[in-house]
Motif scaffolding. Structure first.
Motif, PDB file in Angstrom:
ATOM      1  N   ALA A   1       0.813  -1.223   0.000  1.00 20.05           N
ATOM      2  CA  ALA A   1       0.000   0.000   0.000  1.00 20.05           C
ATOM      3  C   ALA A   1       0.844   1.270   0.000  1.00 20.05           C
ATOM      4  CB  ALA A   1      -0.939  -0.007   1.203  1.00 20.05           C
ATOM      5  N   GLN A   2       1.928   1.268   0.759  1.00 24.19           N
ATOM      6  CA  GLN A   2       2.754   2.472   0.838  1.00 24.19           C
ATOM      7  C   GLN A   2       3.336   2.851  -0.519  1.00 24.19           C
ATOM      8  OE1 GLN A   2       3.265   4.535   3.729  1.00 24.19           O
ATOM      9  NE2 GLN A   2       3.879   5.827   1.997  1.00 24.19           N
ATOM     10  N   SER A   3       3.683   1.854  -1.318  1.00 23.91           N
ATOM     11  CA  SER A   3       4.248   2.159  -2.640  1.00 23.91           C
ATOM     12  C   SER A   3       3.202   2.813  -3.539  1.00 23.91           C
ATOM     13  CB  SER A   3       4.785   0.877  -3.306  1.00 23.91           C
ATOM     14  OG  SER A   3       3.741  -0.048  -3.559  1.00 23.91           O
ATOM     15  N   LEU A   4       1.928   2.470  -3.345  1.00 21.17           N
ATOM     16  CA  LEU A   4       0.859   3.091  -4.121  1.00 21.17           C
ATOM     17  C   LEU A   4       0.659   4.535  -3.674  1.00 21.17           C
ATOM     18  CD1 LEU A   4      -1.765   0.167  -4.160  1.00 21.17           C
ATOM     19  CD2 LEU A   4       0.078   0.639  -5.775  1.00 21.17           C
ATOM     20  N   VAL A   5       0.731   4.763  -2.351  1.00 21.42           N
ATOM     21  CA  VAL A   5       0.623   6.124  -1.825  1.00 21.42           C
ATOM     22  C   VAL A   5       1.780   6.975  -2.337  1.00 21.42           C
ATOM     23  CG1 VAL A   5       0.684   7.517   0.281  1.00 21.42           C
ATOM     24  CG2 VAL A   5      -0.642   5.400   0.228  1.00 21.42           C
ATOM     25  N   ASP A   6       2.971   6.403  -2.344  1.00 20.53           N
ATOM     26  CA  ASP A   6       4.153   7.133  -2.827  1.00 20.53           C
ATOM     27  C   ASP A   6       4.001   7.492  -4.301  1.00 20.53           C
ATOM     28  OD1 ASP A   6       5.256   6.868  -0.313  1.00 20.53           O
ATOM     29  OD2 ASP A   6       6.535   5.166  -0.847  1.00 20.53           O
ATOM     30  N   ALA A   7       3.441   6.574  -5.088  1.00 19.23           N
ATOM     31  CA  ALA A   7       3.266   6.831  -6.514  1.00 19.23           C
ATOM     32  C   ALA A   7       2.269   7.963  -6.754  1.00 19.23           C
ATOM     33  CB  ALA A   7       2.798   5.563  -7.224  1.00 19.23           C
ATOM     34  N   ALA A   8       1.268   8.077  -5.874  1.00 22.93           N
ATOM     35  CA  ALA A   8       0.267   9.134  -6.021  1.00 22.93           C
ATOM     36  C   ALA A   8       0.800  10.489  -5.588  1.00 22.93           C
ATOM     37  CB  ALA A   8      -0.981   8.784  -5.204  1.00 22.93           C
ATOM     38  N   GLY A   9       1.765  10.509  -4.693  1.00 20.69           N
ATOM     39  CA  GLY A   9       2.336  11.771  -4.245  1.00 20.69           C
ATOM     40  C   GLY A   9       1.300  12.641  -3.550  1.00 20.69           C
ATOM     41  N   ASP A  10       1.136  13.872  -4.047  1.00 22.81           N
ATOM     42  CA  ASP A  10       0.178  14.804  -3.443  1.00 22.81           C
ATOM     43  C   ASP A  10      -1.243  14.611  -3.947  1.00 22.81           C
ATOM     44  OD1 ASP A  10       2.180  16.044  -1.954  1.00 22.81           O
ATOM     45  OD2 ASP A  10       2.654  17.453  -3.568  1.00 22.81           O
ATOM     46  N   THR A  11      -1.433  13.727  -4.911  1.00 27.12           N
ATOM     47  CA  THR A  11      -2.767  13.473  -5.442  1.00 27.12           C
ATOM     48  C   THR A  11      -3.552  12.593  -4.475  1.00 27.12           C
ATOM     49  OG1 THR A  11      -1.973  13.618  -7.724  1.00 27.12           O
ATOM     50  CG2 THR A  11      -4.080  12.494  -7.371  1.00 27.12           C
ATOM     51  N   PRO A  12      -4.766  12.989  -4.097  1.00 29.72           N
ATOM     52  CA  PRO A  12      -5.565  12.157  -3.184  1.00 29.72           C
ATOM     53  C   PRO A  12      -5.736  10.733  -3.705  1.00 29.72           C
ATOM     54  CG  PRO A  12      -6.563  14.315  -3.405  1.00 29.72           C
ATOM     55  CD  PRO A  12      -5.455  14.254  -4.427  1.00 29.72           C
ATOM     56  N   LEU A  13      -5.617   9.761  -2.794  1.00 30.32           N
ATOM     57  CA  LEU A  13      -5.736   8.352  -3.147  1.00 30.32           C
ATOM     58  C   LEU A  13      -6.701   7.673  -2.181  1.00 30.32           C
ATOM     59  CD1 LEU A  13      -3.061   5.838  -4.250  1.00 30.32           C
ATOM     60  CD2 LEU A  13      -4.471   5.276  -2.271  1.00 30.32           C
ATOM     61  N   VAL A  14      -7.637   6.918  -2.725  1.00 30.06           N
ATOM     62  CA  VAL A  14      -8.597   6.160  -1.914  1.00 30.06           C
ATOM     63  C   VAL A  14      -8.442   4.679  -2.213  1.00 30.06           C
ATOM     64  CG1 VAL A  14     -11.033   5.715  -1.421  1.00 30.06           C
ATOM     65  CG2 VAL A  14     -10.253   8.062  -1.833  1.00 30.06           C
ATOM     66  N   PHE A  15      -8.165   3.881  -1.179  1.00 26.92           N
ATOM     67  CA  PHE A  15      -8.187   2.430  -1.321  1.00 26.92           C
ATOM     68  C   PHE A  15      -9.641   1.985  -1.231  1.00 26.92           C
ATOM     69  CE2 PHE A  15      -3.973   3.255   0.508  1.00 26.92           C
ATOM     70  CZ  PHE A  15      -3.160   2.531  -0.365  1.00 26.92           C
ATOM     71  N   VAL A  16     -10.032   1.044  -2.079  1.00 27.51           N
ATOM     72  CA  VAL A  16     -11.402   0.555  -2.030  1.00 27.51           C
ATOM     73  C   VAL A  16     -11.414  -0.967  -1.940  1.00 27.51           C
ATOM     74  CG1 VAL A  16     -11.682   0.456  -4.557  1.00 27.51           C
ATOM     75  CG2 VAL A  16     -13.702   0.679  -3.095  1.00 27.51           C
ATOM     76  N   ASN A  17     -12.307  -1.494  -1.137  1.00 29.19           N
ATOM     77  CA  ASN A  17     -12.528  -2.931  -0.954  1.00 29.19           C
ATOM     78  C   ASN A  17     -11.434  -3.603  -0.134  1.00 29.19           C
ATOM     79  OD1 ASN A  17     -12.116  -5.933  -2.480  1.00 29.19           O
ATOM     80  ND2 ASN A  17     -14.124  -5.496  -1.628  1.00 29.19           N
ATOM     81  N   ARG A  18     -10.197  -3.535  -0.575  1.00 30.65           N
ATOM     82  CA  ARG A  18      -9.092  -4.155   0.160  1.00 30.65           C
ATOM     83  C   ARG A  18      -8.319  -3.079   0.920  1.00 30.65           C
ATOM     84  NH1 ARG A  18      -6.637  -8.036  -4.670  1.00 30.65           N
ATOM     85  NH2 ARG A  18      -8.462  -9.390  -4.866  1.00 30.65           N
ATOM     86  N   PRO A  19      -8.289  -3.164   2.241  1.00 26.45           N
ATOM     87  CA  PRO A  19      -7.575  -2.146   3.024  1.00 26.45           C
ATOM     88  C   PRO A  19      -6.068  -2.395   3.005  1.00 26.45           C
ATOM     89  CG  PRO A  19      -8.436  -3.815   4.493  1.00 26.45           C
ATOM     90  CD  PRO A  19      -8.936  -4.168   3.105  1.00 26.45           C
ATOM     91  N   PRO A  20      -5.289  -1.381   3.312  1.00 24.37           N
ATOM     92  CA  PRO A  20      -3.846  -1.593   3.475  1.00 24.37           C
ATOM     93  C   PRO A  20      -3.600  -2.549   4.647  1.00 24.37           C
ATOM     94  CG  PRO A  20      -4.389   0.756   3.368  1.00 24.37           C
ATOM     95  CD  PRO A  20      -5.679   0.017   3.528  1.00 24.37           C
ATOM     96  N   SER A  21      -2.573  -3.371   4.546  1.00 27.96           N
ATOM     97  CA  SER A  21      -2.230  -4.249   5.668  1.00 27.96           C
ATOM     98  C   SER A  21      -1.867  -3.414   6.895  1.00 27.96           C
ATOM     99  CB  SER A  21      -1.054  -5.156   5.287  1.00 27.96           C
ATOM    100  OG  SER A  21      -1.418  -6.017   4.229  1.00 27.96           O
ATOM    101  N   ASP A  22      -1.152  -2.321   6.660  1.00 30.08           N
ATOM    102  CA  ASP A  22      -0.811  -1.385   7.728  1.00 30.08           C
ATOM    103  C   ASP A  22      -1.740  -0.183   7.602  1.00 30.08           C
ATOM    104  OD1 ASP A  22       0.246   0.275   9.612  1.00 30.08           O
ATOM    105  OD2 ASP A  22       2.186   0.569   8.616  1.00 30.08           O
ATOM    106  N   MET A  23      -2.760  -0.140   8.454  1.00 34.27           N
ATOM    107  CA  MET A  23      -3.763   0.918   8.370  1.00 34.27           C
ATOM    108  C   MET A  23      -3.190   2.302   8.682  1.00 34.27           C
ATOM    109  SD  MET A  23      -6.662  -0.439   7.390  1.00 34.27           S
ATOM    110  CE  MET A  23      -8.146   0.364   8.000  1.00 34.27           C
TER     111      MET A  23
END
Length: 341
Positions: free
Chosen positions: A108-130
């Protein structure tokens, strides 16, 4: 009226329109909503497209269209690297937000890093580390997996208590090993059985990978081995349906003992109505599709993800509680399955 029924007609039209959409930038199937784009553009990145996730996807597109958002959907085909590629493409293209159904919750963190300052919403599957959700521009919309398996366990405990049993043996069909849903669904059902005074012993735990054919193949030799068991517990409907098929192929009546699933897919609900599956737990793809759009719009506007949500807020008091939109699970038995067909 259930949200599932309220949106059915709209979703049918959106799904048909989506099937006519062109291909994505890397040749993968992509879909686009008919939203006006008045509130900007967003990208929804699916891990894959099965029955449940396709329904979620269509619901998100419908909600985006109603909100005036131009939403493009991509299928990462269970490729984590491809999800990151799609996120980067969306960010570079100026999207207001990105919504991701992650292939790998541990990444999940790598996806957040890829989004940078752009808002990101995880759907259905939560990050393992909330704790990933503690970032101001990150949110999650989904169902609390702590409750899904628990509903199964409560049903089974009630069933066996009525038979005067306090000790049972079960066969467990597990989803993708290591995923949050697999871990919590297994833990939840066993906790509920224990909490309700049932001593449950595993005959065998099988990795069915959430797949109907895989589950059928894995459970078939167990059914014909002569081992005694009292029920079959499945992490989702697809595997439960595979178990039903395996029982019928082996000349075993699947209604002679409880088989329980999760998701309440169309086929799962039909099996409950027919008496072949004892119960399932409705995971609301329509609510998740609508909720993730609500959360994304909130983040774009600088609000908490669950601000003004039409669903459920998190009450855990964690520093990321405002980042969560919960879509409640609902137990489904023969008594109420008509509401879900």
């Amino acid at each position: 009226m259930k949200l599932k029924k309220m949106m059915a007609v709209v979703l049918a039209g959106v799904t048909c329109a989506g099937m006519m959409a062109g291909c994505g930038p890397s040749g993968d199937d992509s879909k686009a909503s008919g939203g006006s784009g008045e509130k900007g553009t967003m990208t929804l990145i699916m891990s894959t497209r099965d029955e449940f996730l396709s329904t979620l996807e269509s619901a998100a597109m419908s909600s985006a269209e109603e909100a005036g958002v131009k939403l493009t959907s991509q299928d990462a085909q269970n490729d984590s690297a491809k999800q990151i590629q799609y996120i980067e493409t969306a960010v570079n293209g100026g999207d207001e937000a990105v919504i991701v159904n992650p292939v790998d919750s541990d990444a999940a963190q790598s996806l957040v890093d890829a989004a940078g300052d752009t808002p990101l919403v995880f759907v259905n599957r939560p990050p393992s580390d909330m704790e990933v959700l503690a970032a101001k521009n990150v949110g999650f919309c989904g169902s609390n997996e702590d409750t899904s398996g628990y509903f199964q366990g409560e049903y089974l405990a009630d069933h066996f208590k009525k038979q005067g049993k306090t000790e049972i043996k079960y066969i467990l069909l597990q989803g993708e090993l290591g995923q949050v849903s697999q871990i919590k669904r297994c833990a939840g059902v066993l906790k509920a059985l224990k909490d309700n005074g049932i001593k449950a012993t595993s005959v065998v735990d099988l990795a069915g990978k959430y797949d109907r054919a895989e589950a059928m193949n894995k459970i078939s030799p167990v059914l014909t081995s002569g081992q005694e068991f009292d029920c079959i517990i499945s992490n989702n409907d697809a595997m439960a349906l595979g178990a039903i098929e395996a029982c019928e192929a082996a000349g075993i009546d699947p209604a002679s003992f409880p088989i329980v699933g999760i998701d309440c897919t169309k086929d799962g609900a039909a099996a409950v109505q027919a008496g072949k599956m004892a119960m399932t737990v409705y995971q609301n793809p329509l609510g998740q599709g609508k909720g993730c759009i609500e959360a994304a719009l909130n983040l774009v506007e600088g609000k908490a993800a669950n601000d003004g949500t039409s669903f459920t807020k998190d009450d855990s008091g964690k520093d990321y509680s405002d980042s969560i939109v919960w879509i409640p699970f609902e137990p489904v038995t023969k008594d109420n399955v008509a509401d879900y067909l």
